[in-house]
Design a protein around this motif. Structure first.
Motif, PDB file in Angstrom:
ATOM      1  N   ILE A 174      53.809  34.016 -16.899  1.00 22.65           N
ATOM      2  CA  ILE A 174      53.340  32.710 -16.409  1.00 22.65           C
ATOM      3  C   ILE A 174      54.508  31.841 -15.951  1.00 22.65           C
ATOM      4  O   ILE A 174      55.505  31.694 -16.660  1.00 22.65           O
ATOM      5  CB  ILE A 174      52.542  31.976 -17.498  1.00 22.65           C
ATOM      6  N   THR A 179      53.948  26.690 -10.735  1.00 22.48           N
ATOM      7  CA  THR A 179      52.533  26.780 -10.380  1.00 22.48           C
ATOM      8  C   THR A 179      51.616  26.991 -11.575  1.00 22.48           C
ATOM      9  O   THR A 179      50.411  26.778 -11.469  1.00 22.48           O
ATOM     10  CB  THR A 179      52.320  27.961  -9.423  1.00 22.48           C
ATOM     11  N   ARG A 180      52.158  27.437 -12.696  1.00 22.37           N
ATOM     12  CA  ARG A 180      51.399  27.852 -13.880  1.00 22.37           C
ATOM     13  C   ARG A 180      50.506  29.049 -13.573  1.00 22.37           C
ATOM     14  O   ARG A 180      49.593  29.368 -14.338  1.00 22.37           O
ATOM     15  CB  ARG A 180      50.595  26.696 -14.484  1.00 22.37           C
ATOM     16  N   SER A 181      50.781  29.689 -12.453  1.00 23.05           N
ATOM     17  CA  SER A 181      50.158  30.963 -12.127  1.00 23.05           C
ATOM     18  C   SER A 181      51.180  32.062 -12.403  1.00 23.05           C
ATOM     19  O   SER A 181      52.071  31.881 -13.238  1.00 23.05           O
ATOM     20  CB  SER A 181      49.701  30.978 -10.669  1.00 23.05           C
ATOM     21  N   HIS A 219      44.980  32.039 -18.162  1.00 17.85           N
ATOM     22  CA  HIS A 219      45.204  33.045 -17.135  1.00 17.85           C
ATOM     23  C   HIS A 219      44.311  32.833 -15.917  1.00 17.85           C
ATOM     24  O   HIS A 219      43.127  32.504 -16.045  1.00 17.85           O
ATOM     25  CB  HIS A 219      44.914  34.442 -17.685  1.00 17.85           C
ATOM     26  N   ASP A 220      44.894  33.064 -14.740  1.00 17.53           N
ATOM     27  CA  ASP A 220      44.089  33.147 -13.520  1.00 17.53           C
ATOM     28  C   ASP A 220      43.985  34.619 -13.126  1.00 17.53           C
ATOM     29  O   ASP A 220      44.466  35.512 -13.837  1.00 17.53           O
ATOM     30  CB  ASP A 220      44.682  32.291 -12.397  1.00 17.53           C
ATOM     31  N   ASP A 222      45.422  36.447 -10.864  1.00 18.89           N
ATOM     32  CA  ASP A 222      46.681  37.170 -10.647  1.00 18.89           C
ATOM     33  C   ASP A 222      47.341  37.560 -11.967  1.00 18.89           C
ATOM     34  O   ASP A 222      47.896  38.662 -12.090  1.00 18.89           O
ATOM     35  CB  ASP A 222      47.646  36.324  -9.813  1.00 18.89           C
TER      36      ASP A 222
END
Length: 250
Positions: A174, A179-181, A219-220, A222
């Motif tokens: 992460i 982006t926190r992505s 979580h996203d 990706d």
């Protein structure tokens, strides 16, 4: 998601040629209750065969969580309330300057509550929120029945005090400060390869299980997709899986 795993696969060829095995473990933080994200975490664990050490926040943990988690999860202790007690500087619940009596009370509440919820399934590992822990508090961990401490980055000592083993995490997908992505997949592969090279060349301690650190609640797509691929790629390498509840490898 297309990830180029060839650098990792090539590094694993070097490991096989050298007759080496990589100890591997997985830690996921901030669990308190059953969620669809927890279901997905379990699905990846089951499909790859890698158990997840689930760091549970004791103050907020629910009976429903204890009733829900399957044998692919190893519950461990994640602070007490995941509260910041630092007056200045980086966040920490058990950081530098924490009052020893207050810390003792929180640690005792934490392990008592999770033992009540999980019984013998609880592994006595302490995971401090934000991966920060004042080493002056180590005697409290041993006194209260903990046998391991887990933070982030390669450990400086296998046993920071008698009876307490350090088992850290090393790869976090992460991008927390951006982006926190997902961190660039290319960068994550390169980071993992660098860690493996350091171990293969004797520059870092290969007795410490290499830890993958996730946070299922944020979580996203990706991050999920990368994690699935990462664990499968690691399983295809010369690895031994670590579980702290049995202190064993498979």
């Amino acid at each position: 998601m297309k990830v180029h795993w060839s650098p990792l696969r090539e590094e694993f060829r070097e490991w096989r040629a050298a007759g080496l095995e990589l100890p591997l473990w997985w830690r996921d933080d901030d669990a308190i209750e059953p969620t669809s994200a927890l279901d997905r975490l379990e699905s990846i664990s089951e499909s790859t065969g890698v158990p997840v050490h689930l760091a549970v926040i004791p103050r907020d943990a629910t009976q429903a969580l204890a009733a829900r988690i399957s044998s692919c999860f190893v519950p461990v202790v994640h602070g007490w309330g995941h509260a910041n007690h630092q007056l200045e500087g980086k966040k920490a619940e058990f950081g530098s300057g924490r009052d020893a009596d207050a810390a003792r009370a929180d640690l005792e509440q934490a392990i008592t509550r999770l033992r009540t919820l999980f019984g013998d399934r609880l592994a006595p590992m302490f995971v401090p929120p934000w991966n920060r822990f004042d080493t002056a508090l180590l005697p409290l961990l041993a006194e209260l029945g903990f046998d391991a401490l887990s933070t982030y980055l390669p450990r400086k000592a296998a046993e920071p005090m008698l009876g307490i083993t350090q088992i850290n995490t090393h790869v976090d997908p992460i991008f927390w400060r951006g982006t926190r992505s997902l961190v660039s997949a290319e960068d994550l592969v390169a980071q993992t390869v660098a860690l493996l090279q350091a171990r293969r060349l004797g520059m870092q301690d290969n007795a410490e299980p290499l830890g993958y650190l996730t946070h299922h609640l944020v979580h996203d797509a990706d991050i999920w997709n990368f994690s699935q691929q990462f664990m499968q790629e690691m399983r295809d390498g010369p690895v031994r899986l670590y579980r702290h509840d049995t202190k064993g490898f498979s």
